[in-house]
Design a protein around this motif. Structure first.
Motif, PDB file in Angstrom:
ATOM      1  N   ASP A  21       0.828  -1.209   0.000  1.00 14.33           N
ATOM      2  CA  ASP A  21       0.000   0.000   0.000  1.00 14.33           C
ATOM      3  C   ASP A  21       0.862   1.258   0.000  1.00 14.33           C
TER       4      ASP A  21
ATOM      5  N   LEU B  64       2.178   1.706  -3.539  1.00 15.74           N
ATOM      6  CA  LEU B  64       1.139   2.081  -4.494  1.00 15.74           C
ATOM      7  C   LEU B  64       0.670   3.518  -4.283  1.00 15.74           C
ATOM      8  N   ALA B  65       0.793   4.019  -3.055  1.00 12.66           N
ATOM      9  CA  ALA B  65       0.407   5.408  -2.790  1.00 12.66           C
ATOM     10  C   ALA B  65       1.266   6.397  -3.567  1.00 12.66           C
TER      11      ALA B  65
ATOM     12  N   ASP C 239       2.111   5.860  -6.708  1.00 20.94           N
ATOM     13  CA  ASP C 239       1.729   5.670  -8.120  1.00 20.94           C
ATOM     14  C   ASP C 239       2.898   5.284  -9.026  1.00 20.94           C
TER      15      ASP C 239
ATOM     16  N   ARG D  71      -5.213  -5.331  -3.482  1.00 16.04           N
ATOM     17  CA  ARG D  71      -4.584  -4.021  -3.349  1.00 16.04           C
ATOM     18  C   ARG D  71      -4.322  -3.395  -4.720  1.00 16.04           C
TER      19      ARG D  71
ATOM     20  N   ARG E 170      -5.894  -3.775  -7.479  1.00 14.79           N
ATOM     21  CA  ARG E 170      -7.100  -3.296  -8.169  1.00 14.79           C
ATOM     22  C   ARG E 170      -7.436  -1.865  -7.781  1.00 14.79           C
ATOM     23  N   LEU E 171      -7.019  -1.438  -6.589  1.00 19.91           N
ATOM     24  CA  LEU E 171      -7.339  -0.088  -6.128  1.00 19.91           C
ATOM     25  C   LEU E 171      -6.461   0.975  -6.777  1.00 19.91           C
ATOM     26  N   ARG E 172      -5.177   0.657  -6.997  1.00 20.99           N
ATOM     27  CA  ARG E 172      -4.243   1.622  -7.602  1.00 20.99           C
ATOM     28  C   ARG E 172      -3.306   0.872  -8.535  1.00 20.99           C
TER      29      ARG E 172
ATOM     30  N   GLY F 158      -5.934  -2.025 -15.260  1.00 16.88           N
ATOM     31  CA  GLY F 158      -5.072  -0.886 -15.542  1.00 16.88           C
ATOM     32  C   GLY F 158      -3.780  -1.208 -16.246  1.00 16.88           C
TER      33      GLY F 158
END
Length: 264
Positions: A192, A195-196, A198, A224, A226-228, A249
Motif C-alpha cells: 500500500d 502504491l500510494a 503511483d 490491493r 485493483r485499487l491503484r 489498468g
C-alpha cells in the motif's frame, strides 16, 4: 511502461544446471524473449527483466560455474558485442528475486548471498539495476550502496529513473519465523505504501494471480492492486506457462525462471 505485445518473442536460451525435484542435478534451459512496451526510461534502449535464476552456469568467458544471474550479466555483454541487444550501458535491469543456488546446484530451496548477481550487472555497466529480494535471497541495501545510486534494492519504496517511477516489495507472505517471509498484514502494508506513490512499474517477488489457467498468485495482493493499478507489475516465485496476463489498468509479467527483454 505498458506492454503492447501478447507474449514474448523467443530470442535464445542459456543452458544451466539446477537442483532436480527429488534430489540430484539436472540440465535446464533459461528462455530469453522480447516484449514491446510503449516507452522506456530515458537513456535506455531496453530493460532486461529476470527472476528465479536458481541455478549455476559457466560464464561465456570460461571458468567454473557461477550463479546463473552472474553468467547472464556476462552473456548480456557478449550478446551486445554480437549486435542483437543494445550495449549494456543502454540496458536497464529489473530483478524479481530468488537469485541464489547452492554451489553444486544440488539442493532445492537453498538460500544464500546474491550480492554477486547485482554487482555483475552493475560491473557490466548497465544503466540501472533495480529489484527486490526473494524468499531465498540474502541481500541488504547496504551491500549494494557502493555500486552507485542507480543500483537499488526496493522494499516498500520507489525510485525514479529516466522519468519512470519504479516501486518494489520483496519477500513473500508466510510465517515470519521462516526466512524471507512476512505476515500478510505487514506485506500488504508495504505494498500500500508503494502504491500510494503511483509507480508506473511495480516489482514483486510473489505476485498476484493472472487471469489465465495456471497463473497462480496471492489474492491479497490482487485486491490491493485493483485499487491503484500500475501499468506493469513484474513478479516471479511461481512459474506461469504463459508469462503475461491482463490486469486492472495494465499487465502482469511473470519472469519465474525466464528473461524478458523489454523494447519499443
Amino acid at each position: 511502461m505498458r506492454i503492447v505485445d501478447g507474449e514474448p518473442v523467443a530470442l535464445t536460451e542459456v543452458g544451466y544446471r539446477r537442483a532436480r525435484r527429488g534430489g540430484g542435478v539436472e540440465g535446464a534451459r533459461l528462455p530469453v524473449g522480447r516484449l514491446r512496451v510503449d516507452r522506456l526510461p530515458a537513456g535506455c534502449d531496453a530493460v532486461l527483466v529476470a527472476g528465479d535464476l536458481q541455478g549455476v552456469a559457466p560464464s561465456p568467458w570460461g571458468g567454473p560455474p557461477v550463479l546463473l544471474g552472474v553468467a547472464l550479466a556476462d552473456f548480456l555483454t557478449v550478446w551486445a558485442g554480437e549486435g542483437w541487444v543494445p550495449a549494456p550501458e543502454r540496458v536497464g535491469v529489473l530483478l524479481a528475486g530468488d537469485l541464489y543456488s547452492a554451489p553444486a546446484a544440488d539442493r532445492r530451496g537453498a538460500g544464500g548471498a546474491v550480492r554477486d548477481v547485482w554487482w555483475a550487472f552493475a560491473a557490466a555497466g548497465c544503466s540501472f539495476v533495480l529489484g527486490v529480494a526473494g524468499n531465498h535471497d540474502v541481500v541488504a541495501a547496504g551491500e549494494l550502496a557502493e555500486a552507485g545510486a542507480r543500483v537499488a534494492l526496493l522494499d516498500g519504496d520507489c525510485v525514479v529513473v529516466g522519468g519512470v517511477r519504479f516501486g518494489g516489495v520483496g519477500r513473500i507472505i508466510g510465517d515470519p519465523a521462516r526466512p524471507g517471509r512476512r505476515d500478510a498484514r505487514t506485506q500488504t502494508g508495504l505494498l500500500d505504501r508503494v502504491l500510494a506513490e503511483d509507480p508506473s512499474v511495480l516489482v514483486l517477488h510473489e505476485g498476484p494471480p493472472g487471469r489465465g489457467a495456471g497463473q497462480v498468485g496471492r489474492a491479497e495482493l490482487a485486491a490491493r492492486l485493483r485499487l491503484r493499478p500500475p501499468a506493469l507489475t513484474v513478479c516471479g516465485h511461481v512459474g506461469w506457462a504463459v508469462p503475461v496476463s491482463a490486469a486492472p489498468g495494465g499487465r502482469v509479467l511473470n519472469v519465474d525462471g525466464r528473461v524478458v527483454l523489454l523494447t519499443t
